[in-house]
Design a protein around this motif. Structure first.
Motif, PDB file in Angstrom:
ATOM      1  N   SER A  36       0.860  -1.185  -0.115  1.00 12.68           N
ATOM      2  CA  SER A  36       0.053  -0.048   0.065  1.00 12.68           C
ATOM      3  C   SER A  36       0.970   1.302  -0.056  1.00 12.68           C
ATOM      4  O   SER A  36       0.590   2.144  -0.776  1.00 12.68           O
ATOM      5  CB  SER A  36      -0.977  -0.005   1.219  1.00 12.68           C
ATOM      6  N   TYR A  64       2.695   1.478  -3.458  1.00 10.61           N
ATOM      7  CA  TYR A  64       1.579   2.198  -4.527  1.00 10.61           C
ATOM      8  C   TYR A  64       1.484   3.517  -4.379  1.00 10.61           C
ATOM      9  O   TYR A  64       1.486   4.247  -5.104  1.00 10.61           O
ATOM     10  CB  TYR A  64       0.241   1.098  -4.493  1.00 10.61           C
ATOM     11  N   SER A  65       1.426   4.195  -2.953  1.00 10.24           N
ATOM     12  CA  SER A  65       0.700   5.456  -3.030  1.00 10.24           C
ATOM     13  C   SER A  65       2.032   6.347  -3.380  1.00 10.24           C
ATOM     14  O   SER A  65       1.895   7.180  -3.808  1.00 10.24           O
ATOM     15  CB  SER A  65       0.497   5.449  -1.621  1.00 10.24           C
ATOM     16  N   TRP A 117       1.946   6.353  -6.995  1.00 17.58           N
ATOM     17  CA  TRP A 117       0.858   7.051  -7.639  1.00 17.58           C
ATOM     18  C   TRP A 117       1.173   8.881  -7.251  1.00 17.58           C
ATOM     19  O   TRP A 117       0.987   9.573  -8.230  1.00 17.58           O
ATOM     20  CB  TRP A 117      -0.368   6.703  -6.682  1.00 17.58           C
ATOM     21  N   LEU A 118       1.562   8.992  -6.336  1.00 20.39           N
ATOM     22  CA  LEU A 118       1.929  10.488  -5.883  1.00 20.39           C
ATOM     23  C   LEU A 118       2.845  10.835  -6.749  1.00 20.39           C
ATOM     24  O   LEU A 118       3.018  12.046  -7.216  1.00 20.39           O
ATOM     25  CB  LEU A 118       2.376  10.687  -4.417  1.00 20.39           C
ATOM     26  N   GLU A 126      -6.676  -0.983  -7.240  1.00 23.29           N
ATOM     27  CA  GLU A 126      -6.275   0.348  -6.750  1.00 23.29           C
ATOM     28  C   GLU A 126      -7.270   0.841  -5.821  1.00 23.29           C
ATOM     29  O   GLU A 126      -7.067   1.314  -4.537  1.00 23.29           O
ATOM     30  CB  GLU A 126      -6.235   1.443  -7.767  1.00 23.29           C
ATOM     31  N   SER A 173      -6.578   0.606  -1.480  1.00 21.93           N
ATOM     32  CA  SER A 173      -5.954   1.810  -1.094  1.00 21.93           C
ATOM     33  C   SER A 173      -6.648   2.548  -0.023  1.00 21.93           C
ATOM     34  O   SER A 173      -7.814   2.560   0.082  1.00 21.93           O
ATOM     35  CB  SER A 173      -5.807   2.841  -2.268  1.00 21.93           C
ATOM     36  N   ASN A 174      -5.901   3.121   1.062  1.00 25.00           N
ATOM     37  CA  ASN A 174      -6.325   3.712   2.143  1.00 25.00           C
ATOM     38  C   ASN A 174      -7.192   5.245   1.668  1.00 25.00           C
ATOM     39  O   ASN A 174      -7.844   5.666   2.408  1.00 25.00           O
ATOM     40  CB  ASN A 174      -5.544   4.088   3.151  1.00 25.00           C
ATOM     41  N   VAL A 175      -6.891   5.583   0.510  1.00 32.77           N
ATOM     42  CA  VAL A 175      -7.561   6.764  -0.210  1.00 32.77           C
ATOM     43  C   VAL A 175      -9.341   6.500  -0.205  1.00 32.77           C
ATOM     44  O   VAL A 175      -9.928   7.296   0.361  1.00 32.77           O
ATOM     45  CB  VAL A 175      -6.964   7.066  -1.547  1.00 32.77           C
ATOM     46  N   SER A 204      -6.090  14.814  -6.398  1.00 30.59           N
ATOM     47  CA  SER A 204      -5.541  13.329  -5.929  1.00 30.59           C
ATOM     48  C   SER A 204      -4.340  13.463  -5.132  1.00 30.59           C
ATOM     49  O   SER A 204      -4.320  12.371  -4.254  1.00 30.59           O
ATOM     50  CB  SER A 204      -5.286  12.560  -7.197  1.00 30.59           C
ATOM     51  N   VAL A 234      -4.019  11.259  -1.469  1.00 31.51           N
ATOM     52  CA  VAL A 234      -2.692  10.503  -1.331  1.00 31.51           C
ATOM     53  C   VAL A 234      -2.106  10.733   0.005  1.00 31.51           C
ATOM     54  O   VAL A 234      -1.649   9.912   0.737  1.00 31.51           O
ATOM     55  CB  VAL A 234      -2.027  10.292  -2.575  1.00 31.51           C
ATOM     56  N   ILE A 292      -2.158   8.164   3.011  1.00 27.50           N
ATOM     57  CA  ILE A 292      -0.576   7.464   3.564  1.00 27.50           C
ATOM     58  C   ILE A 292      -0.292   8.142   4.826  1.00 27.50           C
ATOM     59  O   ILE A 292       0.302   7.206   5.507  1.00 27.50           O
ATOM     60  CB  ILE A 292       0.312   7.766   2.218  1.00 27.50           C
TER      61      ILE A 292
END
Length: 476
Positions: free
Chosen positions: A132, A135-136, A139-140, A246, A250-252, A331, A335, A339
């Motif tokens: 996680s 991935y975050s 993405w960031l 995703e 994801s914690n998002v 976004s 994120v 995170i």
């Protein structure tokens, strides 16, 4: 024809950047005044309604990758590429019933890590945290890079300066306002994105001759119109499973699920998914016009803003600038908050400071926002690779989490062996596919291997999980 790179004069670009930065910082600080305690900072008081909930879900999913990767998909894979990116909406639509289930099982939860820890134990939890967080950051970084690329391609603002400003602005208002600021600004950003997409779409529709575009593609690049483009067909299923991974892990999205008022989550995710579908299609279509217009595309992930700005002129470039800035901010802030919450709750609190007070946790969360922002900035500086190659590096890992999460929420027999080995074998197989076949297969392979592993382990080693164990008491 010779393509003029800087459609908007640098002075105008800097002015737009300054105005938008001040606007988001001001609005973030205004809405952030409600962030008084830990629930307020991390979950906006767990009382977000339908309108704000739908807006924040949709705006967060309209990332720079939607507005810049969708045209790249079309340029490289044709009409199937457009459909491939639009399948990302299915991730939101399928998460809708999961959001309802999560709120029922974990009314006091904070993060996706809470679920994995309570459902599958510490070993699977540690592996999940690695996936996680990795991935975050990917993405960031992809969004930070997109900010620099956008500002340079349209207004001539140096890549490192544009990237630095967008990350610093998002860190600023997220730092002081938490999820209240993130959701409040998302609402305004979603409105501006929708208006901008409509303006650009109408402008291009009135300017471009569809028959000319079709004839040009048929003569020069017929594979873009082919219904039997193998890589594009694989990309459809790959992107579908990547988007599911995703959203599911994801914690998002878990933080929004916990923040939404009870009974709102399922409807908000469904509506946001439906509203999102036309956006990548509209963004992707403009790439088909690049050949007919004679525009020289130096980077495939720049095709969207370059074509729109060329067709619509300075006004169109300004609209595109605003839309993409909003999609980036909506976004990046999400994120950063997600995170930070994940590391604060799952690492700092669970592993090092189980007796930490709300004030200490909130203070640590602000430090983490700063740290994550700085790490992302450092990783963005080299500007290596295209957005697709960077983003899909995490594809097999997030794809491997789909089945452990989905089965763990609904099957009492789902067990730790299946979840742990599903994530391990799915990630390894998917990364092998990424390196030796192509990025457009990695999520598909990772999700398939994980599914087989989880289902097989559930059949061979059935558990009998007590759902009440998920209702853990929060920090006092």
């Amino acid at each position: 024809m010779t393509h003029i790179l800087y459609i908007v004069p640098p002075s105008v670009g800097w002015g737009l950047l300054a105005v938008l930065s001040i606007l988001w910082l001001g609005l973030g600080l205004y809405w952030g005044r409600k962030s008084k305690n830990l629930d307020g900072h991390m979950l906006a008081g767990r009382n977000v309604g339908m309108a704000l909930g739908t807006a924040t879900v949709m705006a967060t999913w309209v990332t720079s990758n939607t507005t810049m990767l969708a045209p790249q998909f079309v340029l490289e894979m044709g009409v199937w590429g457009m459909l491939a990116y639009a399948t990302a909406a299915i991730g939101l639509l399928l998460f809708a019933p999961l959001a309802q289930r999560i709120r029922q099982l974990m009314p006091k939860g904070y993060t996706s890590g809470d679920f994995i820890r309570l459902r599958y134990g510490k070993t699977a939890w540690i592996l999940f945290l690695f996936i996680s967080v990795f991935y975050s950051l990917i993405w960031l970084v992809s969004m930070g890079m997109a900010g620099g690329i956008l500002m340079h391609s349209i207004a001539g603002i140096p890549y490192d300066m544009g990237m630095t400003v967008i990350i610093a602005v998002c860190v600023g208002y997220t730092l002081f306002g938490g999820l209240y600021a993130v959701i409040g600004t998302d609402y305004i950003q979603s409105l501006l994105i929708m208006i901008g997409i409509v303006v650009v779409g109408i402008g291009i529709y009135s300017y471009v001759d569809f028959d000319t575009i079709y004839t040009g593609l048929e003569q020069d690049r017929p594979m873009l119109l082919s219904l039997f483009f193998p890589a594009a067909l694989m990309a459809i299923f790959n992107n579908l499973l990547f988007s599911m991974g995703e959203v599911f892990h994801s914690n998002v999205w878990w933080s929004r699920t916990f923040a939404l008022r009870k009974g709102v989550g399922k409807k908000a995710f469904r509506l946001a998914g439906l509203l999102w579908i036309p956006i990548p299609i509209a963004a992707g279509f403009i790439a088909l016009a690049s050949d007919s217009l004679g525009i020289n595309i130096t980077r495939p992930d720049m095709v969207g803003p370059t074509v729109a700005a060329e067709v619509l002129g300075p006004v169109g470039a300004i609209v595109v600038f605003i839309v993409l800035f909003c999609s980036l901010a909506s976004s990046i802030d999400a994120v950063l908050a997600a995170i930070s919450d994940l590391i604060t709750q799952d690492v700092y609190r669970k592993l090092f400071r189980p007796q930490a007070t709300e004030r200490q946790l909130k203070k640590f969360a602000t430090y983490m926002i700063l740290l994550v922002g700085f790490v992302a900035w450092m990783l963005c500086l080299p500007n290596i690779g295209t957005l697709a190659s960077i983003l899909f590096l995490a594809g097999p890992m997030v794809g491997s989490t789909i089945w452990p999460i989905a089965t763990g929420l609904f099957w009492k027999k789902a067990n730790t062996k299946g979840a742990l080995w599903g994530m391990i074998l799915g990630s390894v197989a998917g990364l092998w596919s990424y390196m030796y076949i192509g990025w457009y297969t990695s999520s598909l392979v990772g999700a398939a291997v994980s599914m087989i592993t989880v289902v097989l382990c559930t059949y061979l080693f059935p558990a009998d999980f007590d759902w009440k164990k998920l209702d853990e008491e929060p920090t006092s």
